[in-house]
Write an enzyme that holds these catalytic residues in place. Structure first.
Site, PDB file in Angstrom:
ATOM      1  N   ARG A  57       0.816  -1.217   0.000  1.00 27.02           N
ATOM      2  CA  ARG A  57       0.000   0.000   0.000  1.00 27.02           C
ATOM      3  C   ARG A  57       0.854   1.274   0.000  1.00 27.02           C
ATOM      4  NH1 ARG A  57      -5.087  -1.783   3.895  1.00 27.02           N
ATOM      5  NH2 ARG A  57      -6.383  -2.491   2.179  1.00 27.02           N
ATOM      6  N   LYS A 102     -18.767 -16.702   3.657  1.00 29.43           N
ATOM      7  CA  LYS A 102     -20.209 -16.590   3.881  1.00 29.43           C
ATOM      8  C   LYS A 102     -21.018 -16.124   2.677  1.00 29.43           C
ATOM      9  CE  LYS A 102     -20.098 -15.452   8.767  1.00 29.43           C
ATOM     10  NZ  LYS A 102     -20.199 -14.323   9.694  1.00 29.43           N
ATOM     11  N   GLY A 146      -9.797  -8.554   0.468  1.00 30.64           N
ATOM     12  CA  GLY A 146      -8.546  -8.583   1.218  1.00 30.64           C
ATOM     13  C   GLY A 146      -7.888  -9.945   1.232  1.00 30.64           C
ATOM     14  N   GLY A 173     -12.462  -4.098   1.444  1.00 31.77           N
ATOM     15  CA  GLY A 173     -13.861  -3.683   1.586  1.00 31.77           C
ATOM     16  C   GLY A 173     -14.316  -2.772   0.459  1.00 31.77           C
TER      17      GLY A 173
END
Ligand code: ADP
Ligand code: MG
Length: 392
Positions: A39, A196, A349, A372
């Site tokens: 990053r 999920k 991520g 996200g």
């Protein structure tokens, strides 16, 4: 295409420019050292552009969660090395010393403010805090793609007080994700995995309108398999999402999307490195076993789709890749993408971490820096940190 002004559309010469970076880098739990500087590296293009064009550069970012009070001092040091120039690290934005340093900044000089999440005001998008940050500068540049899905003081709040544009990283991220999802080379294949169904419903629903083929992997598989009446043993399953899964299957059929679930999987009685594994059909898992990775037939099936794709968008590992034993499926998908001629785009991520772990980053068209944020983009949502910037 991004319709927001960028650093190149404004005059930065001699101006004090506040830049929101995404320096939320992973740190080693024991030593506190930076474990991946991706990053920071990705932020250099904008920072160097500002330096070269005579701006006085004031950087800010969050790192870690509010309340953890992690310092950006290690980031300041790494940034100095990467820029090969002094980075003045300012620990207290309210001190008169900080004000003095900022007032006396010269063209091309760089300061870094301490973690914006040292205060709860950051996530509360507190206007007094935002105004304080903005008071240091004449222009705001948002380049923190990884925080663009959050309306916080340093991402959205400051735009109420300064002319605001985007940096090169945000521009690159949006252009890659937008091209992949909204203007893809076809066929467009999405690979959606992860833990999920519930965290991926919006992505699945949004992408069903765009893709030619949808490939499912990961723990999510079992909610779909159970919804179809299969035997899933003690695999992860969201019993309250069986109807959602059934609905998604129906929508795929209605829209003519090829919807591919794994056909076989790697099962074990426990999630551990020394667990005994077996391969079986995905809908015939014995009661005391759980599915932890996709099996060899599924790998071949999915690889074939990836080879023929024009574009592949991937979000979510297809197995518990953190364990060597259950990482093979995810690795094979990553390899197939790396070797394919398709435009390959990775968001999320854990998926990005997997690609990095296998050393395949350079072989991909785009690996998003924002977990996200890329997920919300794939959900078709607007990102507040980008929406707030000036239109072209
Ligand atoms: P991303 O961060 O890329 O969006 P997610 O956070 O949705 O991905 O999911 C990643 C997690 O899903 C990983 O921690 C991985 O271990 C887990 N996972 C993948 N497959 C399974 C499985 N079969 N059973 C349990 N967990 C799984
Ligand atoms: Mg994740």
């Amino acid at each position: 295409m991004i319709n927001k002004k960028s650093v190149e559309d404004i005059d930065v010469k001699s101006k004090r420019v506040l830049v929101r970076c995404d320096f939320n880098v992973p740190l080693d739990k024991e030593t506190g050292e930076i474990t991946s500087d991706k990053r920071i590296v990705e932020s250099l293009k904008t920072i160097n552009y500002l330096i070269e064009n005579g701006a006085k550069v004031i950087l800010c970012s969050h790192i870690g969660k509010t309340g953890k009070n992690i310092s950006l001092d290690k980031v300041a040091k790494r940034l100095e090395e990467l820029l090969s120039r002094k980075v003045i690290f300012l620990k207290d934005i309210y001190s008169s010393e900080t004000q003095k340093v900022i007032d006396n900044l010269k063209e091309g000089e760089v300061v870094l403010l301490e973690n914006t999440r040292m205060t709860e005001k950051e996530e509360a998008n507190d206007m007094e805090f935002a105004k304080k940050l903005a008071s240091f500068a004449e222009v705001f540049v948002n380049d923190a793609f990884g925080s663009a899905h959050r309306a916080h003081a340093s991402t959205e709040g400051v735009t109420h007080f300064l002319p605001s544009v985007c940096g090169f990283l945000i521009e690159k991220e949006i252009e890659a994700l937008d091209k992949g999802i909204n203007d893809p080379k076809r066929p467009l294949v999405a690979v959606i995995g992860g833990a999920k169904v519930s965290s991926k419903i919006s992505v699945l629903t949004n992408l069903l309108d765009k893709v030619d083929t949808m490939i499912i992997g990961g723990a999510m598989t079992y909610t779909f398999i159970k919804a179809q009446g299969g035997k899933i043993g003690k695999s992860l399953c969201e019993d309250d999402k069986l109807d959602v899964a059934a609905d998604i299957l129906k929508k795929a059929l209605d829209k003519g999307v090829r919807f591919l679930l794994p056909v076989d999987n790697v099962i074990a009685q426990e999630m551990s490195e020394d667990a005994k594994t077996r391969i079986c059909a995905v809908d015939e898992i014995p009661d005391d076993y759980m599915g932890l990775d996709i099996g060899p037939k599924s790998i071949e099936l999915f690889k074939g789709e990836i080879e023929m794709a024009g574009t592949v968008v991937w979000n979510g590992p297809v197995g518990v890749f953190e364990y060597e034993k259950f990482a093979n499926g995810t690795k094979e998908i990553a390899l197939a993408m790396a070797n394919s001629k398709a435009v390959t785009i990775i968001g999320g991520g854990d998926s990005a971490a997997a690609v990095e772990k296998f050393g395949l980053e350079d072989k991909m068209y785009h690996v998003s820096t924002g977990g996200g944020a890329s997920l919300e983009f794939m959900e078709g949502k607007k990102l507040p940190g980008i929406e707030a910037l000036q239109d072209k």
